[in-house]
Design an enzyme around this catalytic site. Structure first.
Site, mmCIF file in Angstrom:
data_model
loop_
_atom_site.group_PDB
_atom_site.id
_atom_site.type_symbol
_atom_site.label_atom_id
_atom_site.label_comp_id
_atom_site.label_asym_id
_atom_site.label_seq_id
_atom_site.Cartn_x
_atom_site.Cartn_y
_atom_site.Cartn_z
ATOM 1 N N GLY B 46 -107.450 33.015 -47.676
ATOM 2 C CA GLY B 46 -107.573 32.509 -46.240
ATOM 3 C C GLY B 46 -106.499 31.859 -46.101
ATOM 4 O O GLY B 46 -106.480 31.271 -45.373
ATOM 5 N N CYS B 47 -105.153 31.569 -46.446
ATOM 6 C CA CYS B 47 -104.149 31.162 -46.256
ATOM 7 C C CYS B 47 -103.275 31.006 -45.361
ATOM 8 O O CYS B 47 -102.538 32.249 -45.201
ATOM 9 C CB CYS B 47 -103.595 30.100 -47.667
ATOM 10 S SG CYS B 47 -104.471 29.834 -48.794
ATOM 11 N N GLN B 48 -101.888 30.863 -45.067
ATOM 12 C CA GLN B 48 -101.024 31.237 -44.355
ATOM 13 C C GLN B 48 -99.766 31.176 -44.595
ATOM 14 O O GLN B 48 -99.081 31.899 -44.392
ATOM 15 C CB GLN B 48 -100.682 30.013 -42.624
ATOM 16 C CG GLN B 48 -101.993 30.453 -41.585
ATOM 17 C CD GLN B 48 -102.010 28.893 -40.350
ATOM 18 O OE1 GLN B 48 -101.504 28.046 -40.726
ATOM 19 N NE2 GLN B 48 -102.398 28.878 -39.640
ATOM 20 N N SER B 49 -99.719 30.628 -46.124
ATOM 21 C CA SER B 49 -98.328 31.440 -46.770
ATOM 22 C C SER B 49 -98.936 31.857 -47.860
ATOM 23 O O SER B 49 -100.809 31.835 -48.117
ATOM 24 C CB SER B 49 -97.815 30.114 -47.048
ATOM 25 O OG SER B 49 -98.747 29.308 -47.856
ATOM 26 N N GLY B 118 -104.541 26.525 -47.611
ATOM 27 C CA GLY B 118 -104.248 27.148 -49.118
ATOM 28 C C GLY B 118 -104.910 25.496 -49.913
ATOM 29 O O GLY B 118 -105.421 25.659 -50.706
#
Lengths: 404, 137
Positions: B46-49, B118
């Site tokens: 669920g993180c953008q990175s 995150g």
């Protein structure tokens, strides 16, 4: 003369400073800001005119029912549909597409059929068809976009056949900015007897849609992207097709005669609007569409095209920046990466400079992967953006490069 | 570096630019995670990175974590989180008020769940490992 400074005054949020910087809002592709006329109208209804619709035989209810049905007429006018009865209010474009899949799809699609979509779809026009495919067993065909993000017409024609029962495509890609040749797609699909659904989430924000000229069978868009409230969307469907479809959800307001053991259903659009609808949001949406029409859809298109050209030119001056989606005539959506900097890191810096952009796969993961990336930065335009916004973005991107 | 030294270092940094440059520097100094751990098993979702976290047990009974990210600022923030939690007993890990530490560093916004960077998920995972470790003792 398009007076963008005057337009910006209609949007109070631009007076709000972000991290002590001017509010450089470049995420209208995710959701647009609201003009004061929309919020004023909604507040006025809640404070002075509120009641339920289609129920009471008292003044407030009769008046708000008229206002709710007038909102439908405004959407009809916005799309130039033949009749307001072809306008179904939904929660958003996602629900509009799910409605078509669940009602029309389940009734008319068989395992011998094919549904044709494009690589440019976001999840809302992909996953409902995957799930229905798993249930019914039809073929799900995906036509290609080229490496520059343009629509691959040859591949579309090759995948379109007598088996194709539905073509469901976006009017404008939310990642690439590509505007698809929707009119040509509709004609070609109709020649093989297929129905066409246009996902106009992005398209409806940026240019005039004349649905009778376009001749598509279904069209979906969301209120919150067209400067209206959240919680309201539109499904347009040709009346005869809507009338052939079973209900999507069941409850009050969509039935004709009800006994304990059976019910008959109302005619469209009421058949597809079970329960108390998003009354105030529908009226707020109508206000937003009136606002767009008063500015003029052609004026918006002309202004945004000019701004898009400026943005492409300015962004391309940034060394190491790669634009994803460079199709001819693309709209104001700019997805990009900068060599050696993670999109998430760029977004951290841009946020500090008061700039709103989106980072990630933009609910179109297969498309971002197909273009060769895991995650991209996306800046997107609304009718209130200016060259200054683009300059602020470019300056911040150059500044960000000094950090890494 | 311990938590109070870290807070002291941040106090010298006035602008967000200097803070971010320091965070990036901390990220650069964080030893890269062995590529064999860069798998879905150790990934925080669920993180953008991309963010990875691997726990281990020290000989003295404390816990140690290794982490990494493909985004530099996120990696620097991970370095800060690890400084706060590493070489700490499971019981103590569960007592640490990381929100308070991040507030004192002037980085509170990065711990918000809506940031999707995150960190919030990583802290939850660290607490989860501490809990599992404690129950296993």
């Amino acid at each position: 003369m398009y007076d963008v400074e005057q337009i910006r005054k209609d949007f109070p949020i631009f007076d709000v400073r972000i991290n002590d910087k001017a509010n450089t809002f470049l995420d209208s592709g995710a959701s647009a800001q609201k003009p004061r006329c929309v919020t004023d109208k909604m507040r006025q209804i809640y404070t002075e005119e509120y009641a339920n619709v289609h129920r009471g035989s008292y003044r407030l209810s009769e008046e708000i029912t008229a206002a709710y049905e007038d909102a439908r007429k405004t959407v009809r006018q916005f799309l130039n549909a033949a009749s307001a009865a072809e306008i179904v209010f939904t929660r958003n474009a996602t629900e509009s597409i799910n409605l078509v899949a669940a009602s029309w799809g389940r009734k008319f699609l068989t395992s011998a059929d094919e549904v044709l979509i494009s690589e440019a779809e976001h999840h809302a026009n992909l996953v409902p068809w995957q799930v229905l495919r798993d249930e019914i067993g039809f073929g799900l065909k995906i036509c290609r976009v080229n490496d520059d993000g343009s629509f691959d017409w040859g591949d579309f024609c090759q995948k379109l056949s007598g088996k194709t029962k539905l073509v469901a495509v976006t009017g404008m890609s939310n990642v690439l900015g590509t505007i698809l040749p929707v009119k040509e797609i509709v004609s070609a699909a109709h020649r093989v007897g297929a129905k066409v659904l246009i996902d106009a989430c992005q398209l409806a924000v940026h240019q005039k849609i004349d649905i009778r000229d376009l001749d598509c069978d279904f069209l979906a868009f969301s209120g919150h992207k067209t400067y209206g409230p959240t919680g309201i969307g539109v499904l347009y469907g040709k009346y005869d097709i809507l009338d052939s479809m079973p209900p999507y959800q069941c409850g009050g307001d969509m039935v004709d005669v009800v006994t304990y053991q059976s019910a008959t259903f109302d005619v469209p659009p009421a058949r597809f609007e079970a329960g108390t609808p998003a009354i105030v949001q529908a009226i707020g949406l109508a206000e937003a569409l009136k606002y767009m029409m008063s500015v003029g859809l052609d004026n918006i298109k002309r202004y945004e095209d000019e701004l898009t050209t400026y943005a492409v030119a300015e962004l391309s001056k940034i060394a190491g920046l790669h634009m994803i989606g460079t199709a001819e005539g693309k709209g104001g959506i700019f997805s990009f990466i900068i060599d050696g900097i993670h999109p998430q890191d760029l977004a951290f810096i841009l946020d500090k400079e008061g700039i709103a952009v989106r980072v990630g796969h933009h609910c179109a993961a297969p498309l971002v992967h197909r273009m060769g990336y895991e995650s991209v930065v996306r800046a997107s335009l609304g009718l209130y953006n200016t060259k200054t916004d683009i300059d602020v973005l470019c300056k911040a991107l150059n500044k960000a490069k000094t950090f890494f | 570096m311990n938590t109070s030294e870290l807070i002291e270092n941040f106090e010298f940094l006035d602008s967000w630019e200097d803070k971010y440059r320091y965070i990036i520097e901390l990220g650069e100094k964080l030893p890269p995670l062995d590529t064999k751990f860069k798998t879905d098993e150790w990934k925080i979702r669920g993180c953008q990175s991309q963010v990875w976290l691997v726990p281990s047990k020290q000989a003295d009974g404390t816990m140690n974590f290794s982490g990494d990210s493909d985004a530099m600022i996120v990696k620097g923030l991970i370095a800060i989180v690890l400084m706060i939690y590493n070489h700490t007993s499971a019981a103590r890990i569960k007592e640490i008020d990381i929100g308070d530490v991040f507030a004192r560093l002037g980085l509170k916004e990065h711990l918000s769940p809506s940031r999707r960077n995150g960190l919030e998920a990583m802290v939850e995972k660290i607490r989860y490992y501490a809990d599992v470790f404690q129950k296993g003792q």
